[in-house]
Design a protein around this motif. Structure first.
Motif, mmCIF file in Angstrom:
data_model
loop_
_atom_site.group_PDB
_atom_site.id
_atom_site.type_symbol
_atom_site.label_atom_id
_atom_site.label_comp_id
_atom_site.label_asym_id
_atom_site.label_seq_id
_atom_site.Cartn_x
_atom_site.Cartn_y
_atom_site.Cartn_z
ATOM 1 N N ASP A 427 0.809 -1.224 0.000
ATOM 2 C CA ASP A 427 0.000 0.000 0.000
ATOM 3 C C ASP A 427 0.842 1.274 0.000
ATOM 4 N N MET A 428 2.151 1.148 0.098
ATOM 5 C CA MET A 428 2.977 2.351 0.303
ATOM 6 C C MET A 428 3.004 3.243 -0.937
ATOM 7 N N PRO A 429 2.623 4.524 -0.757
ATOM 8 C CA PRO A 429 2.624 5.425 -1.916
ATOM 9 C C PRO A 429 4.052 5.725 -2.403
ATOM 10 N N LEU A 430 4.140 6.114 -3.667
ATOM 11 C CA LEU A 430 5.445 6.340 -4.292
ATOM 12 C C LEU A 430 6.302 7.347 -3.523
ATOM 13 N N ASP A 431 5.697 8.446 -3.059
ATOM 14 C CA ASP A 431 6.545 9.457 -2.401
ATOM 15 C C ASP A 431 7.155 8.906 -1.103
ATOM 16 N N GLU A 432 6.430 8.074 -0.405
ATOM 17 C CA GLU A 432 7.011 7.481 0.816
ATOM 18 C C GLU A 432 8.093 6.455 0.475
ATOM 19 N N ARG A 433 7.849 5.694 -0.579
ATOM 20 C CA ARG A 433 8.870 4.731 -0.993
ATOM 21 C C ARG A 433 10.167 5.457 -1.345
ATOM 22 N N LYS A 434 10.009 6.577 -2.065
ATOM 23 C CA LYS A 434 11.195 7.348 -2.465
ATOM 24 C C LYS A 434 11.903 7.938 -1.253
ATOM 25 N N ARG A 435 11.119 8.452 -0.323
ATOM 26 C CA ARG A 435 11.694 9.073 0.871
ATOM 27 C C ARG A 435 12.526 8.045 1.660
ATOM 28 N N ARG A 436 11.948 6.887 1.840
ATOM 29 C CA ARG A 436 12.671 5.843 2.585
ATOM 30 C C ARG A 436 13.911 5.390 1.805
ATOM 31 N N TYR A 437 13.732 5.207 0.514
ATOM 32 C CA TYR A 437 14.848 4.754 -0.336
ATOM 33 C C TYR A 437 16.016 5.746 -0.247
ATOM 34 N N GLU A 438 15.713 7.031 -0.351
ATOM 35 C CA GLU A 438 16.798 8.022 -0.372
ATOM 36 C C GLU A 438 17.621 7.988 0.904
ATOM 37 N N LYS A 439 16.937 7.803 2.029
ATOM 38 C CA LYS A 439 17.691 7.721 3.289
ATOM 39 C C LYS A 439 18.546 6.456 3.318
ATOM 40 N N MET A 440 17.965 5.349 2.886
ATOM 41 C CA MET A 440 18.708 4.086 2.955
ATOM 42 C C MET A 440 19.859 4.059 1.957
ATOM 43 N N ILE A 441 19.639 4.604 0.777
ATOM 44 C CA ILE A 441 20.693 4.521 -0.243
ATOM 45 C C ILE A 441 21.913 5.355 0.190
ATOM 46 N N ALA A 442 21.671 6.435 0.931
ATOM 47 C CA ALA A 442 22.797 7.260 1.400
ATOM 48 C C ALA A 442 23.687 6.426 2.332
ATOM 49 N N THR A 443 23.061 5.643 3.206
ATOM 50 C CA THR A 443 23.831 4.783 4.113
ATOM 51 C C THR A 443 24.568 3.688 3.342
ATOM 52 N N VAL A 444 23.858 3.062 2.418
ATOM 53 C CA VAL A 444 24.459 1.952 1.664
ATOM 54 C C VAL A 444 25.651 2.467 0.848
ATOM 55 N N ARG A 445 25.503 3.670 0.290
ATOM 56 C CA ARG A 445 26.576 4.250 -0.523
ATOM 57 C C ARG A 445 27.766 4.642 0.359
ATOM 58 N N ASP A 446 27.485 5.295 1.488
ATOM 59 C CA ASP A 446 28.583 5.846 2.303
ATOM 60 C C ASP A 446 29.256 4.789 3.172
ATOM 61 N N ASP A 447 28.478 3.895 3.753
ATOM 62 C CA ASP A 447 29.082 2.852 4.602
ATOM 63 C C ASP A 447 29.418 1.642 3.738
ATOM 64 N N ASN A 448 30.222 1.873 2.709
ATOM 65 C CA ASN A 448 30.515 0.780 1.771
ATOM 66 C C ASN A 448 31.727 -0.012 2.255
ATOM 67 N N VAL A 449 32.051 -1.048 1.517
ATOM 68 C CA VAL A 449 33.106 -1.953 1.983
ATOM 69 C C VAL A 449 34.483 -1.286 1.960
ATOM 70 N N GLN A 450 34.670 -0.343 1.044
ATOM 71 C CA GLN A 450 35.962 0.353 1.004
ATOM 72 C C GLN A 450 36.161 1.165 2.284
ATOM 73 N N ASN A 451 35.099 1.826 2.721
ATOM 74 C CA ASN A 451 35.221 2.624 3.952
ATOM 75 C C ASN A 451 35.360 1.744 5.188
ATOM 76 N N TRP A 452 34.711 0.611 5.147
ATOM 77 C CA TRP A 452 34.833 -0.375 6.239
ATOM 78 C C TRP A 452 36.297 -0.800 6.385
ATOM 79 N N THR A 453 36.890 -1.161 5.253
ATOM 80 C CA THR A 453 38.296 -1.577 5.247
ATOM 81 C C THR A 453 39.194 -0.448 5.716
#
Ligand code: ADQ
Length: 463
Positions: A427-453
């Motif tokens: 049931d999740m509307p597109l704008d909420e899906r996008k909002r959640r995605y944008e927050k999560m993608i920032a973490t996935v991009r920044d806390d990547n394996v290169q930075n972990w290493t």
């Protein structure tokens, strides 16, 4: 990275480029480490995955590819039974994933674990130069640092635990638990996936070992040695993974998924077949959703990709049988001649194909009962179309939940909770899906394996 000391990685398995046998599901470790070793012209030492007596005579296979040298030893059948299938995967793995009911405490396998760690030290120590920094990985090799030190190595040696660290009240059920933890304190740095696992470890050190714990600086001092203990959440190889969308194989996989499901909404789960991943519980949740929403049966399809792993361990044979039965039950009760609600696939796919499947699936179900981190959750997010992202349903008991707070978090033990989360996702509307995605993608991009290493090796270099 020139000027940096050479990196020596030691882990149970080594992803050898031209392995002799067919590679099984390798888990999240392989890709992560290859990225770390590539630009340091590093050495990766560990078990070949092969069974032979040659490791006992000191034989090591080496090869260099892509700037990375791999050095592997074979293990005998007895070593594999006692060290790998035994202590590592029938004692430590279940215990560290809160499955006391599955944990076996056998003297013989404990001895095999120590013997193989000693063999790793014996064959590994001559490969290590005085200037190298050494990074040991995971629960198979906890005592290795102490074994290397007993051979006179003065190098900086770090350890990273890829799985959770259990609460003290569970951990003390392990015979000789204190001995195991003492060996960890011979490392200069001990890393955990999350703050929660780190705190459990510090709790043990403080309350059982009576070590001096300084939470502010993240150090444990015991018998004159100080070890840094911190959380370093692992990530995916963002550079590589995020580009897979341009790959023909990924597009084809996405197309295959979409055309085969026609107008139905695809939900996907991708896991090694392991009881910690909560796959039968997930199927129960999906069954509950269909019970409550019988009209949705023609609109949805769930695809579970689960390549078998650790097939010689009894509990893994049991989970496989339980899962086959569950999928069979739901499909038997709910299929039509032209429609099957659950597709259960027992094989592995390339990362490009998984990217395509993730992108084609509008809901990603990642519901482990316990998981150190869980890279599939991050890969699912990374594969989404930013203009029309899917929804990640994520277990609150995965390490990844501490970072991906904008997923729909669930209790994986509750079929009602999973069913409810599927409803929310649909049931999740597109704008909420996008909002959640944008927050999560920032973490996935920044806390990547290169930075972990980078973070782990920085602390290890400065230790
Ligand atoms: P795993 O328990 O193996 O790793 P996970 O982190 O999810 O779990 O990594 C699995 C990796 O294998 C992912 O990269 C995934 O794409 C891949 N994979 C899974 N199923 C596959 C399939 N069918 N075909 C091809 N590839 C597949 C352990 C810990 C985790 C921790 C990682 C890394 O248990 O908690 O996140 O190490 O530290």
């Amino acid at each position: 990275m020139t000027g940096d000391p050479r990196l020596v990685v030691i882990s149970n398995r080594v992803a050898v480029p031209k392995a002799r046998g067919a590679a099984g599901a390798q888990g999240g470790l392989a890709g992560a480490l290859h990225a770390a070793l590539k630009d340091r012209k590093g050495l990766w030492f560990g078990w070949s995955g092969e069974e032979s007596e040659s490791g006992r005579t000191g034989h090591i296979d080496t090869q260099t590819s892509d700037g990375v040298t791999t050095a592997t030893l074979d293990l005998s059948q007895r070593d594999i039974d006692e060290y790998y299938n035994g202590y590592a995967n029938s004692t430590l793995w279940p215990l560290f994933h809160d499955r006391l009911d599955l944990a076996e405490y056998e003297r013989e396998t404990a001895k095999g674990y120590e013997r193989v760690n000693e063999r790793f030290a014996e064959l590994g120590a001559p490969l290590i130069d005085a200037e190298d920094i050494v990074w040991v990985h995971d629960y198979h090799l906890i005592p290795l640092g102490e074994r290397l030190r007993s051979r006179g190595l003065k190098n900086r040696i770090g350890f990273f635990l890829h799985i959770p660290w259990p609460a003290t009240r569970m951990f003390v059920s392990l015979p000789y638990h204190e001995r195991l933890v003492r060996t960890l304190l011979f490392y200069d740095v001990v890393g955990f996936q999350t703050q929660e696992w780190l705190e459990s470890f510090l709790h043990y050190c403080e309350n059982e070992l009576r070590a001096e714990v300084d939470k502010a600086s993240g150090t444990v001092t015991f018998e004159g040695r100080t070890t840094i203990a911190r959380a370093y959440p692992i990530g995916i190889d963002w550079e590589h993974f995020s580009k897979l969308g341009e790959n023909g194989e990924a597009r084809q996989a996405q197309q295959r998924l979409i055309s085969s499901t026609r107008r139905r909404i695809a939900m996907i789960g991708v896991d090694r077949l392991d009881y910690s991943k909560g796959i039968p519980e997930r199927i129960d949740g999906i069954g509950r959703f269909f019970d409550k929403n019988p009209e949705s049966i023609r609109d949805l399809v769930f695809i579970q990709i689960a390549p078998p792993s650790r097939e010689d361990v009894g509990s893994y044979q049991e989970i496989r049988a339980a899962l086959e039965q569950k999928c069979g039950q739901i499909n038997g009760a709910r299929s039509e001649v032209d429609m099957v609600p659950i597709r259960y696939v027992n094989r592995g796919y390339s990362h490009a194909e998984l990217f395509g499947f993730f992108r084609g699936a509008k809901i990603g179900l990642v519901t482990p009962l316990r998981d150190g981190m869980n890279l599939v959750a991050k890969e699912y997010v990374a594969a989404q179309d930013p203009e029309d992202p899917g929804v990640l349903i994520l277990s609150r008991f995965a390490g990844a939940a501490a970072q991906l707070k904008d997923a729909v978090l669930v209790n994986p033990h509750s079929p009602d909770d999973i069913a409810h989360a599927i409803r929310i996702a649909l049931d999740m509307p597109l704008d909420e899906r996008k909002r959640r995605y944008e927050k999560m993608i920032a973490t996935v991009r920044d806390d990547n394996v290169q930075n972990w290493t980078r973070d782990f090796l920085r602390d290890l270099s400065e230790a």
